[in-house]
Design a protein around this motif. Structure first.
Motif, PDB file in Angstrom:
ATOM      1  N   ASP A 182       0.826  -1.204   0.000  1.00 26.16           N
ATOM      2  CA  ASP A 182       0.000   0.000   0.000  1.00 26.16           C
ATOM      3  C   ASP A 182       0.865   1.260   0.000  1.00 26.16           C
ATOM      4  O   ASP A 182       0.506   2.276  -0.601  1.00 26.16           O
TER       5      ASP A 182
ATOM      6  N   HIS B 150       0.163   8.050   4.931  1.00 28.85           N
ATOM      7  CA  HIS B 150      -1.278   8.077   4.751  1.00 28.85           C
ATOM      8  C   HIS B 150      -1.595   9.365   3.998  1.00 28.85           C
ATOM      9  O   HIS B 150      -0.732  10.200   3.772  1.00 28.85           O
ATOM     10  N   LYS B 151      -2.804   9.529   3.569  1.00 25.17           N
ATOM     11  CA  LYS B 151      -3.137  10.574   2.617  1.00 25.17           C
ATOM     12  C   LYS B 151      -2.693  11.984   3.013  1.00 25.17           C
ATOM     13  O   LYS B 151      -2.090  12.682   2.228  1.00 25.17           O
TER      14      LYS B 151
ATOM     15  N   TYR C 225      -8.937   8.547  14.175  1.00 26.14           N
ATOM     16  CA  TYR C 225      -9.548   7.521  13.325  1.00 26.14           C
ATOM     17  C   TYR C 225     -11.002   7.295  13.713  1.00 26.14           C
ATOM     18  O   TYR C 225     -11.348   7.194  14.890  1.00 26.14           O
TER      19      TYR C 225
ATOM     20  N   ASN D 160     -15.564   3.905   8.714  1.00 31.08           N
ATOM     21  CA  ASN D 160     -16.192   4.362   7.471  1.00 31.08           C
ATOM     22  C   ASN D 160     -15.567   5.645   6.937  1.00 31.08           C
ATOM     23  O   ASN D 160     -16.244   6.489   6.351  1.00 31.08           O
ATOM     24  N   THR D 161     -14.280   5.821   7.184  1.00 30.27           N
ATOM     25  CA  THR D 161     -13.533   6.926   6.587  1.00 30.27           C
ATOM     26  C   THR D 161     -12.359   6.337   5.816  1.00 30.27           C
ATOM     27  O   THR D 161     -12.130   5.135   5.823  1.00 30.27           O
ATOM     28  N   GLU D 162     -11.600   7.207   5.151  1.00 30.19           N
ATOM     29  CA  GLU D 162     -10.458   6.738   4.373  1.00 30.19           C
ATOM     30  C   GLU D 162      -9.231   6.496   5.241  1.00 30.19           C
ATOM     31  O   GLU D 162      -8.211   6.015   4.769  1.00 30.19           O
ATOM     32  N   GLU D 163      -9.299   6.844   6.513  1.00 34.07           N
ATOM     33  CA  GLU D 163      -8.165   6.648   7.405  1.00 34.07           C
ATOM     34  C   GLU D 163      -7.934   5.167   7.682  1.00 34.07           C
ATOM     35  O   GLU D 163      -8.839   4.338   7.591  1.00 34.07           O
ATOM     36  N   CYS D 164      -6.722   4.841   8.032  1.00 36.86           N
ATOM     37  CA  CYS D 164      -6.349   3.460   8.335  1.00 36.86           C
ATOM     38  C   CYS D 164      -6.485   3.219   9.842  1.00 36.86           C
ATOM     39  O   CYS D 164      -6.025   4.032  10.646  1.00 36.86           O
TER      40      CYS D 164
ATOM     41  N   TRP E 255      -8.427  -5.154   9.230  1.00 34.39           N
ATOM     42  CA  TRP E 255      -7.373  -4.618   8.354  1.00 34.39           C
ATOM     43  C   TRP E 255      -6.156  -5.541   8.341  1.00 34.39           C
ATOM     44  O   TRP E 255      -5.538  -5.753   7.293  1.00 34.39           O
TER      45      TRP E 255
END
Length: 689
Positions: free
Chosen positions: A219, A385-386, A588, A591-595, A634
């Motif tokens: 990733d 991360h993003k 965190y 249901n979000t884009e966070e890991c 995850w």
């Protein structure tokens, strides 16, 4: 909205009070956020000279009337301290804006008042890069606006504003502040944009040197590909890169090829060079479709040497600016002194080296690699991360502008003496042969003896020896570049295997030759069934005290001694493999884009217990909330699923500090049941109530 008042030695009380009144006037016209209402502006005020101090914090008021009252009470203080706007800007970015709401329409604005001459511009340029990366819009009311105009010149959005302070005409300057900062409309920025000024000869050759070793997870590799694709948009690509002397040119290389970890010599793989593509879309297509992971061993020094000795010199019409972006994702398999020497050589030759460190690298190693000043040439993230990738992307825009404008000197004056020695040695090399042969051979025969062995093996090698005045110089050349009349390739016919390593020591056995042990043959099914893939899922949340977290790390470190680590975890079917993850990162939510986890290392990252223990020493607590179920899901989907040669025994150790978040309970119940049905063994350490 943050206001910064100049309180330096040459600011008079009259000037200070005038600035305070301007701020009061601005606040009077604003809709101020009151109590917990989500509408309106929040205001903080600081004063600065060589240091920066708070005058009004976000939490000091809950009504506009209180804020205005506190503004009226700000008093002038006599001082002998000099002015350092750059330091004040960085304080505001790193401290004042540290605690702000993450809302979709939230804008972060800082207004600085500078009432005198500037001492230097380096700190202002650094602060500008950080403001860009953090999405903070600065406006400076400047008596000496030249330095700010230079530093803010990269901005093509109109959000970085410099407003000169005239003797009179305050209304005009305040109107520009309202139009271009406080009420800035990104849909209609033309009224505020200052045209960027670039020198005629400001084109650059840029090489991306990407860590493509087994240090980098899948990733993370995808994220790096996306980052490079986005950074490419900052360049004006040459229409004909082979013959044109104008326009930027891009090359993409990765280190080190898979061959090196298979006991073969590998340095870099050229994805495309400076003359391959004349269009960003073609480059991006190559990155997304053809750029694959290599899973070799990280050898930054040799990769840097090959880049400066072959890629750049072998390209016609070299540009004025030669830039190398080094992306490192973890431990480097070379002597520190060798990497330091290769970096110094490159800097002395005028190369700009920008380092992006994404893994558990040593800070001092990365500092030795990057150009100066370090604050402008080194970003250490520790994980991907993003938001972090966006930080890099936005930081690089003003950085590239600073290179084109020549704000820094390459090499810098501080390296003058060291570069003189390098040049002197270079003169001797022309008379006595290449000096760096010894460095390379020592590096091959030291920590990684298997590389030296393979130089004399019967396998094909990417390295050749160039003879020069009796000395051999090891150079990697792609097959199209072989010139038989100039090269002497030395291969010995007899090949001896050194691939068999002990599975019981848990430590590296590079360079040690052992007799084959037929009980360890891959065909032995009983042994294959004996080994396991293990993931430690550690609670690093806010519920764990710092001393308790240290105890947990010590505990995991001790447990590692029970495993027989695979010598080649990516391809071998024998030996245990271990991954370590912690949960959950701050902020965190499901249901979000966070890991939901922080991956310390996966099952194929390390082949020795020593490397794992060294990594765990530097692991940090996350201080987020507890979402065990999401973390478990995850781990199964990303650590176990997709990893080749999964062991029969799949074990997850969960270290828990208490009850999971109510939003996570149903997920935890379903995920743990599904994992058990898929033959995962889950062992739980519940160390707290």
């Amino acid at each position: 909205l943050v206001f910064a008042l100049d309180n330096s030695y040459d600011v008079t009380e009259e000037s200070f009070n005038k600035t305070r009144d301007i701020i009061t006037s601005i606040v009077n016209d604003l809709n101020i956020r009151e109590n917990n209402c989500l509408v309106g502006a929040r205001v903080a005020v600081v004063s600065y000279n060589s240091d920066t101090s708070y005058l009004i914090r976000w939490s000091d008021y809950n009504r506009k009337k209180q804020l205005l009252q506190q503004l009226s009470q700000i008093k002038y203080q006599d001082t002998t301290e000099p002015r350092d706007v750059g330091n004040a800007m960085r304080f505001v970015a790193r401290n004042v804006f540290k605690r702000t709401y993450a809302e979709a329409n939230m804008r972060r604005v800082a207004v600085f008042f500078s009432n005198g001459q500037m001492a230097g511009r380096s700190s202002i340029i650094t602060a500008t890069m950080e403001f860009s990366a953090l999405d903070i819009s600065p406006t400076v009311f400047a008596f000496d606006e030249r330095v700010f105009l230079e530093a803010f010149g990269f901005d093509n959005t109109g959000t970085f504003q410099v407003i000169p302070v005239p003797p009179n005409g305050e209304n005009q300057t305040l109107e520009r502040l309202r139009r271009c900062t406080l009420c800035y409309d990104k849909c209609f920025p033309n009224a505020c944009i200052q045209e960027a000024f670039l020198l005629e000869d400001s084109y650059m050759d840029v090489a991306f040197l990407i860590d493509n070793s087994r240090n980098i997870a899948k990733d993370e590799f995808k994220a790096v590909k996306a980052l490079v694709s986005s950074v490419i948009d900052n360049f004006n690509i040459a229409s004909d890169p082979l013959i044109s002397d104008s326009g930027d040119r891009i090359a993409l290389l990765s280190y080190s090829p898979w061959e090196s970890s298979r006991r073969k010599m590998g340095t870099v793989k050229t994805e495309f060079d400076f003359t391959t593509y004349n269009d960003q879309l073609l480059m991006k297509n190559h990155i997304q479709t053809s750029f694959q992971q290599l899973n070799g061993e990280a050898t930054i020094g040799r990769a840097l040497l090959w880049t400066t000795e072959n890629l750049f010199p072998g390209t016609p019409y070299l540009r004025k600016h030669k830039v190398i972006f080094v992306v490192s994702a973890g431990e480097n398999y070379e002597r520190k002194e060798f990497v330091k020497m290769m970096a110094l050589r490159a800097k002395c030759q005028g190369y700009v080296i920008f380092v992006i460190s994404l893994g558990p690298t040593r800070k001092d190693d990365m500092e030795e690699l990057a150009s100066y000043p370090l604050d402008q040439h080194l970003i250490q993230l520790g994980r991907i991360h993003k938001p972090d990738l966006n930080y890099i992307l936005k930081f690089l825009k003003p950085f590239l502008y600073s290179v084109r404008r020549g704000f820094n000197q390459y090499p810098p004056p501080m390296l003058e003496d060291a570069c003189s020695l390098i040049n002197l040695e270079g003169e001797n090399d022309r008379n006595d042969g290449f000096q760096f042969t010894t460095e390379l051979q020592e590096d091959f025969s030291g920590e990684n003896d298997f590389i030296g062995q393979e130089l004399n093996s019967g396998r094909e090698s990417s390295f050749v020896k160039i003879e020069d005045n009796g000395s051999d110089y090891l150079v990697y050349l792609p097959s199209p570049m072989f010139e038989p009349q100039k090269l002497m390739i030395n291969y010995e016919k007899d090949k001896k295997s050194a691939d068999i390593a002990s599975l019981t020591s848990g430590h590296e056995n590079y360079g040690r030759k052992e007799e084959p042990d037929h009980t360890n043959e891959p065909g032995d099914v009983s042994l294959q069934e004996y080994y396991m893939d293990v993931a430690f899922l550690i609670d690093a949340s806010q519920r764990v005290a710092s001393d308790e977290f240290k105890e947990v790390k010590a505990f995991i470190t001790s447990v590692l001694d029970y495993f027989h680590i695979a010598p080649d975890p990516l391809t071998s079917t024998l030996g245990d493999r271990v991954a370590v993850l912690s949960y959950s990162p701050p902020g965190y939510m499901p249901n979000t884009e966070e890991c939901p986890v922080y991956l310390e290392f996966d099952l194929v990252t390390y082949n020795s217990i020593h490397q794992m223990k060294h990594h765990l020493q530097d692991s940090q607590q996350l201080n987020g909330d507890v979402f065990i179920g999401h973390a478990l899901q995850w781990t199964i989907d990303n650590v176990f699923v997709g990893t080749p040669n999964l062991r029969k025994n799949k074990v997850i150790f969960v270290v828990s500090a208490g009850e999971t978040n109510p939003l996570d309970k149903e997920v935890l119940r379903n995920v743990s049941l599904r994992a058990k049905c898929q033959d995962y063994t889950i062992f739980v350490f519940s160390l707290w109530p």
